[in-house]
Motif scaffolding. Structure first.
Motif, mmCIF file in Angstrom:
data_model
loop_
_atom_site.group_PDB
_atom_site.id
_atom_site.type_symbol
_atom_site.label_atom_id
_atom_site.label_comp_id
_atom_site.label_asym_id
_atom_site.label_seq_id
_atom_site.Cartn_x
_atom_site.Cartn_y
_atom_site.Cartn_z
ATOM 1 N N ALA A 1 -17.756 -1.791 -13.387
ATOM 2 C CA ALA A 1 -17.701 -3.209 -13.019
ATOM 3 C C ALA A 1 -16.281 -3.665 -12.730
ATOM 4 O O ALA A 1 -16.062 -4.541 -11.896
ATOM 5 N N LEU A 2 -15.302 -3.084 -13.428
ATOM 6 C CA LEU A 2 -13.900 -3.506 -13.304
ATOM 7 C C LEU A 2 -13.050 -2.465 -12.581
ATOM 8 O O LEU A 2 -11.849 -2.380 -12.795
ATOM 9 N N MET A 3 -13.658 -1.704 -11.698
ATOM 10 C CA MET A 3 -12.969 -0.566 -11.083
ATOM 11 C C MET A 3 -11.763 -0.988 -10.239
ATOM 12 O O MET A 3 -11.749 -2.042 -9.594
ATOM 13 N N LEU A 4 -10.754 -0.151 -10.263
ATOM 14 C CA LEU A 4 -9.646 -0.178 -9.307
ATOM 15 C C LEU A 4 -9.187 1.271 -9.159
ATOM 16 O O LEU A 4 -8.172 1.692 -9.704
ATOM 17 N N PRO A 5 -9.965 2.071 -8.422
ATOM 18 C CA PRO A 5 -9.801 3.524 -8.446
ATOM 19 C C PRO A 5 -8.682 4.033 -7.557
ATOM 20 O O PRO A 5 -8.176 3.337 -6.677
ATOM 21 N N ASN A 6 -8.321 5.305 -7.793
ATOM 22 C CA ASN A 6 -7.325 5.987 -6.960
ATOM 23 C C ASN A 6 -7.628 5.826 -5.482
ATOM 24 O O ASN A 6 -6.725 5.609 -4.663
ATOM 25 N N ASN B 1 -3.359 2.849 -10.395
ATOM 26 C CA ASN B 1 -3.530 4.206 -9.875
ATOM 27 C C ASN B 1 -2.980 4.336 -8.456
ATOM 28 O O ASN B 1 -3.485 5.123 -7.659
ATOM 29 N N ALA B 2 -1.978 3.564 -8.146
ATOM 30 C CA ALA B 2 -1.402 3.590 -6.795
ATOM 31 C C ALA B 2 -0.565 4.848 -6.602
ATOM 32 O O ALA B 2 0.132 5.304 -7.507
ATOM 33 N N GLY B 3 -0.621 5.377 -5.391
ATOM 34 C CA GLY B 3 0.198 6.525 -5.026
ATOM 35 C C GLY B 3 1.477 6.094 -4.338
ATOM 36 O O GLY B 3 1.694 4.910 -4.072
ATOM 37 N N PRO B 4 2.351 7.057 -4.035
ATOM 38 C CA PRO B 4 3.619 6.724 -3.383
ATOM 39 C C PRO B 4 3.416 6.208 -1.967
ATOM 40 O O PRO B 4 2.407 6.485 -1.320
ATOM 41 N N LEU B 5 4.389 5.439 -1.499
ATOM 42 C CA LEU B 5 4.357 4.940 -0.122
ATOM 43 C C LEU B 5 4.440 6.112 0.845
ATOM 44 O O LEU B 5 5.315 6.974 0.733
ATOM 45 N N ARG B 6 3.515 6.148 1.790
ATOM 46 C CA ARG B 6 3.466 7.243 2.766
ATOM 47 C C ARG B 6 3.970 6.769 4.124
ATOM 48 O O ARG B 6 3.649 5.673 4.573
ATOM 49 N N PRO B 7 4.763 7.600 4.806
ATOM 50 C CA PRO B 7 5.311 7.222 6.119
ATOM 51 C C PRO B 7 4.282 7.443 7.220
ATOM 52 O O PRO B 7 4.461 8.272 8.119
ATOM 53 N N ASN C 1 -3.366 -4.456 8.812
ATOM 54 C CA ASN C 1 -3.091 -5.180 7.569
ATOM 55 C C ASN C 1 -2.808 -4.215 6.416
ATOM 56 O O ASN C 1 -1.964 -4.496 5.550
ATOM 57 N N ALA C 2 -3.519 -3.083 6.391
ATOM 58 C CA ALA C 2 -3.254 -2.068 5.371
ATOM 59 C C ALA C 2 -1.834 -1.530 5.512
ATOM 60 O O ALA C 2 -1.154 -1.267 4.512
ATOM 61 N N HIS C 3 -1.389 -1.381 6.756
ATOM 62 C CA HIS C 3 -0.023 -0.912 6.991
ATOM 63 C C HIS C 3 0.992 -1.909 6.425
ATOM 64 O O HIS C 3 1.978 -1.521 5.785
ATOM 65 N N THR C 4 0.725 -3.183 6.615
ATOM 66 C CA THR C 4 1.623 -4.220 6.077
ATOM 67 C C THR C 4 1.618 -4.218 4.556
ATOM 68 O O THR C 4 2.662 -4.410 3.912
ATOM 69 N N ALA C 5 0.445 -3.995 3.951
ATOM 70 C CA ALA C 5 0.307 -4.065 2.489
ATOM 71 C C ALA C 5 0.735 -2.784 1.786
ATOM 72 O O ALA C 5 0.920 -2.789 0.562
ATOM 73 N N ALA C 6 0.909 -1.694 2.533
ATOM 74 C CA ALA C 6 1.150 -0.387 1.910
ATOM 75 C C ALA C 6 2.348 -0.363 0.962
ATOM 76 O O ALA C 6 2.252 0.220 -0.126
ATOM 77 N N PRO C 7 3.495 -0.976 1.293
ATOM 78 C CA PRO C 7 4.610 -0.944 0.330
ATOM 79 C C PRO C 7 4.271 -1.633 -0.987
ATOM 80 O O PRO C 7 4.568 -1.103 -2.071
ATOM 81 N N GLU C 8 3.635 -2.802 -0.923
ATOM 82 C CA GLU C 8 3.297 -3.534 -2.142
ATOM 83 C C GLU C 8 2.249 -2.801 -2.967
ATOM 84 O O GLU C 8 2.259 -2.864 -4.206
ATOM 85 N N LEU C 9 1.344 -2.097 -2.291
ATOM 86 C CA LEU C 9 0.267 -1.401 -2.982
ATOM 87 C C LEU C 9 0.586 0.082 -3.160
ATOM 88 O O LEU C 9 -0.306 0.930 -3.187
ATOM 89 N N SER C 10 1.859 0.388 -3.330
ATOM 90 C CA SER C 10 2.299 1.758 -3.625
ATOM 91 C C SER C 10 2.705 1.855 -5.092
ATOM 92 O O SER C 10 2.685 0.867 -5.827
ATOM 93 N N ARG D 1 -3.298 10.465 -11.451
ATOM 94 C CA ARG D 1 -2.595 9.514 -12.315
ATOM 95 C C ARG D 1 -1.594 10.233 -13.219
ATOM 96 O O ARG D 1 -0.442 9.823 -13.337
ATOM 97 N N VAL D 2 -2.041 11.323 -13.841
ATOM 98 C CA VAL D 2 -1.151 12.027 -14.765
ATOM 99 C C VAL D 2 -0.068 12.788 -13.999
ATOM 100 O O VAL D 2 1.068 12.913 -14.472
ATOM 101 N N LEU D 3 -0.389 13.273 -12.801
ATOM 102 C CA LEU D 3 0.646 13.898 -11.969
ATOM 103 C C LEU D 3 1.800 12.928 -11.709
ATOM 104 O O LEU D 3 2.983 13.284 -11.839
ATOM 105 N N ARG D 4 1.460 11.696 -11.339
ATOM 106 C CA ARG D 4 2.513 10.698 -11.095
ATOM 107 C C ARG D 4 3.251 10.361 -12.383
ATOM 108 O O ARG D 4 4.470 10.168 -12.378
#
Length: 381
Positions: free
Chosen positions: A288-293, A181-187, A352-361, A18-21
């Motif tokens: 309980a409210l996690m949304l981890p890396n 905590n989303a990372g960059p879009l990966r090709p 489906n993950a491939h389709t969602a990857a740009p939005e979840l980057s 997170r801090v790296l980004r």
């Protein structure tokens, strides 16, 4: 004029995705001086290294006494890492000070002068480790005091998801924005399935309380289709807990332990698997409210996802049809959910993950930080 930005983090930034980004995004806005454990991270113009042996909380005898007596201002300032960071920063002046996590907020406000402070709270600070009795009795009241005292004074506050943002707004009356905590879009493309195989993978820290034993027990109970590969960062216990996990796996040849992988390399490494797995009992508010890396790493790796229930992750899994959510948090719950997966379903979830990857980057999240930096540092008219 080039902005002078100070970024304080009582972590090793090179091991803190997170801090790296964050530093990378800040570096596009100005020159960045980082204060942290470990060596200089990419993007830092200047780095002030705090010795890793120095604790960031008041763990000295006088510090613990101060916490017990609720003398929070004095106790917090005497934390060894805080004292060292203050010495390193000296009298330098900045246009923006960024504090990572609540423990950095008092120092950030002390050294900021007239500069605005942006607090990245990461998760819910008052209950960071409230499952540990000593932490709950001594540190939780301090963290609550820090939030109550310094969040209203901060020019901007960010945290990892909407659920925790609402908590900060409701409890401390501060406007809180979301930087996930989303990372960059990966090709990357989804890797092909292997007939008769479902390759499970998990990445994270080998620390107690992460329910890793349940994951191991679940896989041992599954049929021969399933294998589990673990990419775990060893804790500061010299790898003792990591060894207990290996012992729990026993001679099971379908469970493999690997060395940890650098955050930047993780999605490409995970891409060769099929399902990213994580089960975490809600022992704390953050659990309980996690949304981890790792959720976003799994998406960028184009994996199907199987997680235990949590409002944030369950919503994203459902909205994007990424995989399945277990009924509960036991090894049996995980075994049941995984055993019901078919190879065809897993293959579709990966697509489906491939389709969602740009939005979840991280593109959206980086734009939030850039907009906040511009707003907080623009001349007031």
């Amino acid at each position: 004029m080039t902005l002078r930005i100070l970024c304080i983090s009582f972590s090793d930034i090179n091991a803190d995705s997170r801090v790296l980004r964050q530093v990378k995004t800040l570096a596009a806005c100005g020159t960045v001086t980082t204060v942290s454990y470990g060596s200089a991270p990419p993007g830092a113009t200047t780095h002030l290294e705090v010795e890793s042996a120095l604790p960031s909380l008041p763990q000295t005898p006088t510090g613990v006494l101060g916490l017990a007596l609720r003398r929070f201002t004095t106790a917090g300032s005497k934390a060894p890492a805080v004292q060292r960071a203050r010495e390193l920063i000296g009298a330098a002046e900045y246009d923006l000070v960024v504090a990572n996590e609540a423990r950095a907020l008092p120092l950030a406000h002390e050294v900021a002068g007239s500069a605005p402070v942006l607090g990245d709270m990461h998760e819910w600070a008052p209950e960071e480790r409230s499952h540990v009795l000593a932490w709950k009795l001594l540190v939780k009241p301090y963290m609550t005091w820090v939030c109550k005292t310094y969040l209203p004074r901060s020019a901007g506050i960010i945290t990892v998801n909407e659920s925790i943002a609402r908590l900060y707004s409701e409890r401390f009356g501060c406007r809180t924005e979301v930087v996930r905590n989303a990372g960059p879009l990966r090709p990357l493309e989804p890797s092909p399935m292997i007939d008769g195989r479902i390759r499970l993978v998990h990445s994270g820290a080998a620390v107690p309380g992460r329910n890793l034993e349940a994951m191991i027990e679940a896989v041992k109970a599954l049929d021969e289709r399933f294998s589990l590969d673990l990419y775990l960062v060893k804790a500061r216990d010299g790898g003792k807990y990591w060894e207990t996990l290996r012992a729990a796996a026993g001679a099971q040849d379908r469970i493999t332990f690997h060395d940890a992988v650098a955050p930047d390399d993780l999605p490409a490494t995970l891409n060769g698997y099929d399902v990213g797995v994580f089960s975490l009992p809600p022992r704390t508010t953050n659990h309980a409210l996690m949304l981890p890396n790792k959720f976003f790493d799994f998406v960028q790796a184009r994996l199907a996802i199987v997680f235990s229930p949590s409002p944030e992750t369950s919503r994203l899994i459902q909205d994007h049809q990424l995989g399945a959510v277990t009924q509960g948090f036991t090894a049996e719950d995980l075994t049941r959910t995984l055993s019901e997966l078919t190879e065809q379903e897993v293959s579709q979830f990966k697509r489906n993950a491939h389709t969602a990857a740009p939005e979840l980057s991280s593109a959206t999240d980086e734009s939030v930080i850039r907009a906040m930096v511009q707003r907080l540092t623009s001349p007031r008219t």
